[in-house]
Design an enzyme around this catalytic site. Structure first.
Site, PDB file in Angstrom:
ATOM      1  N   CYS A   1       0.789  -1.240   0.000  1.00 42.05           N
ATOM      2  CA  CYS A   1       0.000   0.000   0.000  1.00 42.05           C
ATOM      3  C   CYS A   1       0.818   1.285   0.000  1.00 42.05           C
ATOM      4  O   CYS A   1       0.706   2.075  -0.933  1.00 42.05           O
ATOM      5  CB  CYS A   1      -0.952  -0.005   1.186  1.00 42.05           C
TER       6      CYS A   1
HETATM    7  P1  NAD Z   1      -4.360  -8.888  -3.392  1.00 42.06           P
HETATM    8  O1  NAD Z   1      -3.453  -8.761  -4.549  1.00 42.06           O
HETATM    9  O2  NAD Z   1      -3.911  -9.626  -2.168  1.00 42.06           O
HETATM   10  O3  NAD Z   1      -5.733  -9.536  -3.854  1.00 42.06           O
HETATM   11  C1  NAD Z   1      -6.416  -9.185  -5.007  1.00 42.06           C
HETATM   12  C2  NAD Z   1      -7.229 -10.398  -5.449  1.00 42.06           C
HETATM   13  O4  NAD Z   1      -8.062 -10.021  -6.536  1.00 42.06           O
HETATM   14  C3  NAD Z   1      -6.373 -11.561  -5.949  1.00 42.06           C
HETATM   15  O5  NAD Z   1      -6.720 -12.737  -5.251  1.00 42.06           O
HETATM   16  C4  NAD Z   1      -6.716 -11.660  -7.445  1.00 42.06           C
HETATM   17  O6  NAD Z   1      -6.646 -12.979  -7.934  1.00 42.06           O
HETATM   18  C5  NAD Z   1      -8.119 -11.112  -7.452  1.00 42.06           C
HETATM   19  N1  NAD Z   1      -8.576 -10.606  -8.751  1.00 42.06           N
HETATM   20  C6  NAD Z   1      -7.902  -9.888  -9.677  1.00 42.06           C
HETATM   21  N2  NAD Z   1      -8.698  -9.597 -10.713  1.00 42.06           N
HETATM   22  C7  NAD Z   1      -9.915 -10.153 -10.459  1.00 42.06           C
HETATM   23  C8  NAD Z   1     -11.158 -10.180 -11.121  1.00 42.06           C
HETATM   24  N3  NAD Z   1     -11.332  -9.570 -12.300  1.00 42.06           N
HETATM   25  N4  NAD Z   1     -12.179 -10.841 -10.543  1.00 42.06           N
HETATM   26  C9  NAD Z   1     -12.035 -11.452  -9.356  1.00 42.06           C
HETATM   27  N5  NAD Z   1     -10.879 -11.452  -8.667  1.00 42.06           N
HETATM   28  C10 NAD Z   1      -9.836 -10.798  -9.198  1.00 42.06           C
HETATM   29  O7  NAD Z   1      -4.782  -7.388  -3.001  1.00 42.06           O
HETATM   30  P2  NAD Z   1      -5.097  -6.796  -1.550  1.00 42.06           P
HETATM   31  O8  NAD Z   1      -3.841  -6.611  -0.796  1.00 42.06           O
HETATM   32  O9  NAD Z   1      -6.233  -7.547  -0.945  1.00 42.06           O
HETATM   33  O10 NAD Z   1      -5.596  -5.331  -1.984  1.00 42.06           O
HETATM   34  C11 NAD Z   1      -6.801  -5.120  -2.656  1.00 42.06           C
HETATM   35  C12 NAD Z   1      -7.076  -3.635  -2.680  1.00 42.06           C
HETATM   36  O11 NAD Z   1      -7.219  -3.141  -1.340  1.00 42.06           O
HETATM   37  C13 NAD Z   1      -5.972  -2.791  -3.317  1.00 42.06           C
HETATM   38  O12 NAD Z   1      -6.544  -1.702  -3.966  1.00 42.06           O
HETATM   39  C14 NAD Z   1      -5.179  -2.314  -2.112  1.00 42.06           C
HETATM   40  O13 NAD Z   1      -4.506  -1.110  -2.340  1.00 42.06           O
HETATM   41  C15 NAD Z   1      -6.267  -2.123  -1.073  1.00 42.06           C
HETATM   42  N6  NAD Z   1      -5.823  -2.246   0.313  1.00 42.06           N
HETATM   43  C16 NAD Z   1      -4.932  -3.213   0.663  1.00 42.06           C
HETATM   44  C17 NAD Z   1      -4.554  -3.330   2.004  1.00 42.06           C
HETATM   45  C18 NAD Z   1      -3.535  -4.353   2.412  1.00 42.06           C
HETATM   46  O14 NAD Z   1      -2.991  -4.214   3.507  1.00 42.06           O
HETATM   47  N7  NAD Z   1      -3.254  -5.359   1.622  1.00 42.06           N
HETATM   48  C19 NAD Z   1      -5.084  -2.457   2.960  1.00 42.06           C
HETATM   49  C20 NAD Z   1      -6.022  -1.515   2.570  1.00 42.06           C
HETATM   50  C21 NAD Z   1      -6.393  -1.405   1.233  1.00 42.06           C
END
Ligand code: NAD
Length: 422
Positions: free
Chosen positions: A259
């Site tokens: 992030c």
């Molecule tokens: P991640 O990469 O761990 O997970 C994303 C998931 O989405 C993956 O499992 C992927 O296979 C899936 N995906 C991709 N395209 C897809 C589609 N078309 N249909 C269905 N599934 C699909 O990401 P994350 O860390 O969970 O982050 C997700 C969002 O949340 C990002 O925007 C991130 O900035 C935000 N965020 C993350 C955190 C954190 O600590 N990881 C905290 C707050 C906000």
């Protein structure tokens, strides 16, 4: 309520677990079949303390996962797909666009689509809603939309999701905001209702501020080294001011993770696009890029050359209690060490397999003891609890401990740390 969660990464899975635990009927959708299979078998696809137990309770009961977009009967659909950095620092929107397309094609009239992914101000309205309208052949108003940013910390994702400081709801229409407010009511957290664009910006401003605090502490730390004083004595006094607070003032190897780096980069990109050259945001990243190199320079300052020196890096994840290696400071550190001819041994309790895929060329130890017993120097990159219990003084071969997170304090072996001026 019937809830769909699209994307089952750190945010999506935790969100799905929260709503399942609150008694809702949850369908989690991901394009990754392996993740989907694991979730349905009650096996958590990521390492996140506490997630396993909740998943086991709900898997294949009121929480099921699928690779199909089974959202036709869902009242609420949360978009939780990744929004990583492109090479130029801008936000990658292809996962978001695809998710919106798939949802739009099956959208139920009156349902509410909620963007939880971190997206730059304007994205939900200009991109997501436009796609939903085009694909569903409905107009906004016939379906609801909200932007509900996520503030969880990896490693503490379950705790943070169940005990948030605040819930931010950016709403297109009052009804969507009301539905979300009702959904989150059992958490007893303060709820801020606002416009979609403000909600999007709250997320970026929060992350940029926290990242800036860390880089600020690191800049002062380098001055402290030169002054012969300790940054931790300084930030102790600084953090006692309630206007500042002691959190995120820890000097060390810098910030990583999925992030802070990407969100600050995306904000810089947006600022430039809007005709403003950001100074504070750019400085925040520059200091952060320098810190792994600074740690290697601390080791070099103590030993002269690092050529042929065996260096164990403890902690390969970007922080403890996670297996996530995205933007980990261990990567630039390893590159700096290899450039100087050092022999690197890596160890991490949970992230070793992920890091191995990224950096196959170094040695890996099976335990922290094995790593330390084969090393001349230890660099602590992530402060896992198990490192605190190691008696570094008992390893005869060990010449130096470089502490990137103020984790340990050996008595005999030489010890240096960021911001410790001695
Ligand atoms: P991640 O990469 O761990 O997970 C994303 C998931 O989405 C993956 O499992 C992927 O296979 C899936 N995906 C991709 N395209 C897809 C589609 N078309 N249909 C269905 N599934 C699909 O990401 P994350 O860390 O969970 O982050 C997700 C969002 O949340 C990002 O925007 C991130 O900035 C935000 N965020 C993350 C955190 C954190 O600590 N990881 C905290 C707050 C906000």
């Amino acid at each position: 309520m019937k809830i769909g969660v699209v994307g089952t990464g750190y945010v999506g899975l935790t969100t799905a677990l929260l709503f399942a635990e609150l008694g809702h009927d949850v369908v989690a959708i991901d394009i990754d079949k392996d993740k989907v299979d694991k979730i349905n078998r009650g096996i958590c696809p990521i390492y996140e303390p506490g997630a396993d137990e909740i998943l086991k309770k709900h898997a294949s009961k009121n929480l099921r996962a699928t690779t199909n977009y089974e959202i036709e009967d869902r009242d609420l659909i949360f978009i939780c797909v990744g929004t990583p950095s492109r090479k130029d620092g801008s936000m990658e929107t292809k996962y978001l666009e695809e998710a919106a397309r798939q949802i739009g094609r099956r959208l139920k009239r009156g349902s509410v689509t909620v963007v939880k992914s971190t997206v730059l101000p304007g994205t939900t309205e200009e991109l997501v809603i436009s796609i939903l309208e085009r694909e569903s052949m409905m107009k906004r108003g016939e379906f609801g939309v909200a932007m509900n940013p996520e503030f969880l910390r990896e490693g503490l994702a379950i705790y943070d999701t169940f005990h948030p400081d605040r819930i931010v709801i950016g709403e297109l229409d009052k009804r969507s905001g009301d539905i979300l407010e009702k959904l989150y009511k059992p958490l007893n957290a303060p709820i801020l209702r606002t416009s979609i664009k403000v909600a999007e910006m709250i997320k970026y401003a929060s992350n940029a501020f926290l990242a800036m605090k860390i880089s600020f502490a690191n800049e002062i730390a380098i001055l402290c080294e030169k002054l012969g004083i300790d940054i931790y004595d300084v930030t102790k006094g600084v953090g006692m001011d309630h206007r500042i607070s002691p959190h995120f003032l820890n000097a060390g190897a810098g910030f990583g993770g999925s992030c802070f780096p990407k969100d600050v980069k995306a904000l810089i990109y947006l600022a430039k696009k809007l005709g403003y050259e950001p100074r504070l945001l750019t400085g925040t990243l520059e200091i952060n890029e320098y810190m792994p190199k600074h740690i290697v320079e601390l080791a070099e300052r103590e030993l002269g050359s690092l050529k042929g020196v065996k260096i164990a890096i403890l902690g390969l994840a970007f922080k403890p209690e996670t297996d996530d290696i995205r933007e980990t400071r261990a990567l630039p550190m390893v590159k700096e060490l290899l450039k100087r001819g050092a022999q690197v041994i890596g160890y991490d309790p949970k992230a070793m397999e992920n890091f191995k895929r990224l950096v196959p060329e170094i040695e890996y130890a099976k335990s922290v003891e094995e790593a330390v017993s084969n090393a001349d120097v230890v660099i602590i990159q992530a402060d896992w609890k198990e490192f605190k219990n190691i008696d570094f003084d008992s390893f005869e071969n060990l010449k130096l401990v470089v502490d990137g997170r103020r984790t340990v304090r050996p008595k005999k072996v030489r010890y240096v740390a960021v911001g410790r001026g001695d």
